[in-house]
Motif scaffolding. Structure first.
Motif, PDB file in Angstrom:
ATOM      1  N   GLY A  13       0.901  -1.376   0.006  1.00 27.86           N
ATOM      2  CA  GLY A  13       0.023   0.142  -0.009  1.00 27.86           C
ATOM      3  C   GLY A  13       1.030   1.191  -0.112  1.00 27.86           C
ATOM      4  O   GLY A  13       0.745   2.230  -0.709  1.00 27.86           O
ATOM      5  N   CYS A  14       1.897   1.207   0.702  1.00 28.38           N
ATOM      6  CA  CYS A  14       2.704   2.437   0.782  1.00 28.38           C
ATOM      7  C   CYS A  14       3.684   2.570  -0.540  1.00 28.38           C
ATOM      8  O   CYS A  14       3.706   3.744  -0.895  1.00 28.38           O
ATOM      9  N   ALA A  15       3.797   1.651  -1.091  1.00 29.01           N
ATOM     10  CA  ALA A  15       4.614   1.521  -2.609  1.00 29.01           C
ATOM     11  C   ALA A  15       3.621   1.881  -3.427  1.00 29.01           C
ATOM     12  O   ALA A  15       4.006   2.952  -4.200  1.00 29.01           O
ATOM     13  N   VAL A  16       2.551   1.538  -3.605  1.00 31.34           N
ATOM     14  CA  VAL A  16       1.563   2.026  -4.499  1.00 31.34           C
ATOM     15  C   VAL A  16       1.281   3.371  -4.456  1.00 31.34           C
ATOM     16  O   VAL A  16       1.016   4.093  -5.125  1.00 31.34           O
ATOM     17  N   GLY A  17       0.804   3.781  -3.167  1.00 32.75           N
ATOM     18  CA  GLY A  17       0.675   5.147  -2.697  1.00 32.75           C
ATOM     19  C   GLY A  17       1.472   6.194  -3.148  1.00 32.75           C
ATOM     20  O   GLY A  17       1.336   7.299  -3.429  1.00 32.75           O
ATOM     21  N   SER A  18       2.880   5.503  -3.043  1.00 31.55           N
ATOM     22  CA  SER A  18       4.081   6.756  -3.114  1.00 31.55           C
ATOM     23  C   SER A  18       4.088   6.872  -4.790  1.00 31.55           C
ATOM     24  O   SER A  18       4.389   8.169  -5.236  1.00 31.55           O
ATOM     25  N   VAL A  19       3.930   5.751  -5.419  1.00 35.33           N
ATOM     26  CA  VAL A  19       3.874   6.040  -6.886  1.00 35.33           C
ATOM     27  C   VAL A  19       2.573   6.744  -7.375  1.00 35.33           C
ATOM     28  O   VAL A  19       2.944   7.794  -8.211  1.00 35.33           O
ATOM     29  N   ALA A  20       1.569   6.702  -6.931  1.00 32.02           N
ATOM     30  CA  ALA A  20       0.411   7.468  -7.163  1.00 32.02           C
ATOM     31  C   ALA A  20       0.626   8.920  -6.776  1.00 32.02           C
ATOM     32  O   ALA A  20       0.485   9.720  -7.461  1.00 32.02           O
ATOM     33  N   LEU A  21       1.117   9.365  -5.677  1.00 27.87           N
ATOM     34  CA  LEU A  21       1.526  10.649  -5.127  1.00 27.87           C
ATOM     35  C   LEU A  21       2.561  11.380  -5.981  1.00 27.87           C
ATOM     36  O   LEU A  21       2.597  12.237  -6.504  1.00 27.87           O
ATOM     37  N   TYR A  22       3.675  10.211  -6.495  1.00 26.23           N
ATOM     38  CA  TYR A  22       4.821  10.869  -7.432  1.00 26.23           C
ATOM     39  C   TYR A  22       4.135  11.550  -8.644  1.00 26.23           C
ATOM     40  O   TYR A  22       4.316  12.430  -9.249  1.00 26.23           O
ATOM     41  N   LEU A  23       3.317  10.638  -9.170  1.00 26.47           N
ATOM     42  CA  LEU A  23       2.630  10.893 -10.711  1.00 26.47           C
ATOM     43  C   LEU A  23       1.718  12.177 -10.447  1.00 26.47           C
ATOM     44  O   LEU A  23       1.791  12.884 -11.324  1.00 26.47           O
ATOM     45  N   VAL A  24       0.977  12.234  -9.532  1.00 27.18           N
ATOM     46  CA  VAL A  24       0.190  13.459  -9.224  1.00 27.18           C
ATOM     47  C   VAL A  24       0.837  14.706  -9.068  1.00 27.18           C
ATOM     48  O   VAL A  24       0.850  15.696  -9.640  1.00 27.18           O
ATOM     49  N   LEU A  25       2.019  14.485  -8.129  1.00 30.47           N
ATOM     50  CA  LEU A  25       2.784  15.562  -7.843  1.00 30.47           C
ATOM     51  C   LEU A  25       3.661  15.951  -9.060  1.00 30.47           C
ATOM     52  O   LEU A  25       3.972  17.224  -9.358  1.00 30.47           O
ATOM     53  N   LEU A  26       4.284  15.285  -9.875  1.00 25.52           N
ATOM     54  CA  LEU A  26       4.847  15.276 -11.139  1.00 25.52           C
ATOM     55  C   LEU A  26       4.243  16.287 -12.118  1.00 25.52           C
ATOM     56  O   LEU A  26       4.396  17.387 -12.657  1.00 25.52           O
ATOM     57  N   ALA A  27       2.703  15.724 -12.353  1.00 25.45           N
ATOM     58  CA  ALA A  27       1.823  16.440 -13.015  1.00 25.45           C
ATOM     59  C   ALA A  27       1.515  18.026 -12.611  1.00 25.45           C
ATOM     60  O   ALA A  27       1.627  19.005 -13.481  1.00 25.45           O
ATOM     61  N   VAL A  28       1.285  18.132 -11.063  1.00 19.22           N
ATOM     62  CA  VAL A  28       0.993  19.308 -10.735  1.00 19.22           C
ATOM     63  C   VAL A  28       2.077  20.273 -10.796  1.00 19.22           C
ATOM     64  O   VAL A  28       2.118  21.646 -10.970  1.00 19.22           O
ATOM     65  N   THR A  29       3.322  19.732 -10.405  1.00 19.69           N
ATOM     66  CA  THR A  29       4.530  20.687 -10.297  1.00 19.69           C
ATOM     67  C   THR A  29       4.960  20.988 -11.647  1.00 19.69           C
ATOM     68  O   THR A  29       5.374  22.236 -11.726  1.00 19.69           O
ATOM     69  N   GLN A  30       4.837  20.209 -12.797  1.00 20.51           N
ATOM     70  CA  GLN A  30       5.084  20.579 -14.090  1.00 20.51           C
ATOM     71  C   GLN A  30       4.048  21.569 -14.486  1.00 20.51           C
ATOM     72  O   GLN A  30       4.442  22.631 -15.206  1.00 20.51           O
ATOM     73  N   ARG A  31       2.616  21.186 -14.492  1.00 20.30           N
ATOM     74  CA  ARG A  31       1.808  21.936 -15.332  1.00 20.30           C
ATOM     75  C   ARG A  31       1.430  23.272 -14.658  1.00 20.30           C
ATOM     76  O   ARG A  31       1.087  24.337 -15.271  1.00 20.30           O
ATOM     77  N   VAL A  32       1.310  23.271 -13.061  1.00 22.53           N
ATOM     78  CA  VAL A  32       0.928  24.272 -12.550  1.00 22.53           C
ATOM     79  C   VAL A  32       2.020  25.252 -12.077  1.00 22.53           C
ATOM     80  O   VAL A  32       1.862  26.367 -12.291  1.00 22.53           O
ATOM     81  N   PHE A  33       3.143  24.656 -11.799  1.00 23.36           N
ATOM     82  CA  PHE A  33       4.121  25.523 -11.416  1.00 23.36           C
ATOM     83  C   PHE A  33       5.322  25.629 -12.119  1.00 23.36           C
ATOM     84  O   PHE A  33       6.298  26.443 -12.172  1.00 23.36           O
ATOM     85  N   GLY A  34       5.040  25.012 -13.370  1.00 19.93           N
ATOM     86  CA  GLY A  34       6.238  24.957 -14.588  1.00 19.93           C
ATOM     87  C   GLY A  34       7.511  24.367 -13.909  1.00 19.93           C
ATOM     88  O   GLY A  34       8.719  25.012 -14.482  1.00 19.93           O
ATOM     89  N   ARG A  35       7.705  23.418 -12.984  1.00 20.94           N
ATOM     90  CA  ARG A  35       8.953  23.098 -12.476  1.00 20.94           C
ATOM     91  C   ARG A  35       9.350  21.728 -13.323  1.00 20.94           C
ATOM     92  O   ARG A  35       8.524  20.788 -13.542  1.00 20.94           O
ATOM     93  N   GLN A  36      10.542  21.911 -13.746  1.00 16.45           N
ATOM     94  CA  GLN A  36      10.935  20.757 -14.580  1.00 16.45           C
ATOM     95  C   GLN A  36      11.492  19.675 -13.465  1.00 16.45           C
ATOM     96  O   GLN A  36      11.784  19.786 -12.270  1.00 16.45           O
TER      97      GLN A  36
END
Length: 190
Positions: free
Chosen positions: A81-104
């Motif tokens: 559960g922690c592993a799957v949750g971490s992957v899901a959180l990473y994917l969400v944060l990757l999208a948000v930090t790139q699209r919303v904040f323009g962070r490479q």
């Protein structure tokens, strides 16, 4: 069994603290000179390379020890559960930090999301082993460390040379201190 698991978790956190110290040394050696427009050279450069290699070894070894010990104490399915949750959180944060904040994207996002997953597993393990206070402390420190790391991650490229250098130091120093506190907490309850 519990004593061994607690010891693995404790050792893992000491190794994570060493990882942070070595990573911080590498950061200082390779990024401080850029504040003044220079570059690390000679023996100092070698020390920097050895530091980052040591950080990788300590980080992998520490995460393996901490997660190995925690997985034996945590409720069934918690590690997955922690592993799957971490992957899901990473994917969400990757999208948000790139699209919303323009962070490479950089490796740091993976590292602090994985660290949060590791600490979540440790908190679950401590709670399942009957140490609710320690579990709460670990969870609280993990959330604070994660939040500070995320803010620093988003701000990094928006800052000038010196402020971005300091911004990069903050998560490493904070997670190192958090790891020492958690190691002490686990040593106390285990």
């Amino acid at each position: 069994m519990g004593g061994v698991a607690f010891e693995q978790m404790r050792q893992g956190h000491w190794l994570m603290a060493a990882c942070c110290a070595l990573y911080l040394a590498w950061w200082a050696i390779f990024f401080w000179p850029k504040v003044g427009g220079g570059e690390a050279q000679g023996p100092l450069r070698v020390v920097g390379v050895v530091s980052i290699l040591g950080a990788v070894v300590c980080g992998v070894w520490g995460a393996t020890r901490a997660c190995g010990g925690a997985a034996t104490l945590a409720p069934g399915g918690a590690a997955l559960g922690c592993a799957v949750g971490s992957v899901a959180l990473y994917l969400v944060l990757l999208a948000v930090t790139q699209r919303v904040f323009g962070r490479q994207p950089t490796t740091e996002l993976v590292l602090f999301v994985a660290w949060l997953g590791m600490e979540a597993l440790c908190a679950l393990a401590l709670g399942h082993a009957g140490h609710a206070g320690a579990a709460t402390l670990v969870a609280l420190l993990a959330v604070v460390g994660f939040a500070v790391s995320l803010v620093c991650y988003v701000l990094y490229y928006r800052l000038g040379a010196l402020p971005s250098f300091v911004d990069g130091c903050i998560p490493l120093a904070l997670i190192g201190v958090v790891s020492v506190v958690i190691a002490g907490c686990i040593g106390f309850v285990g």
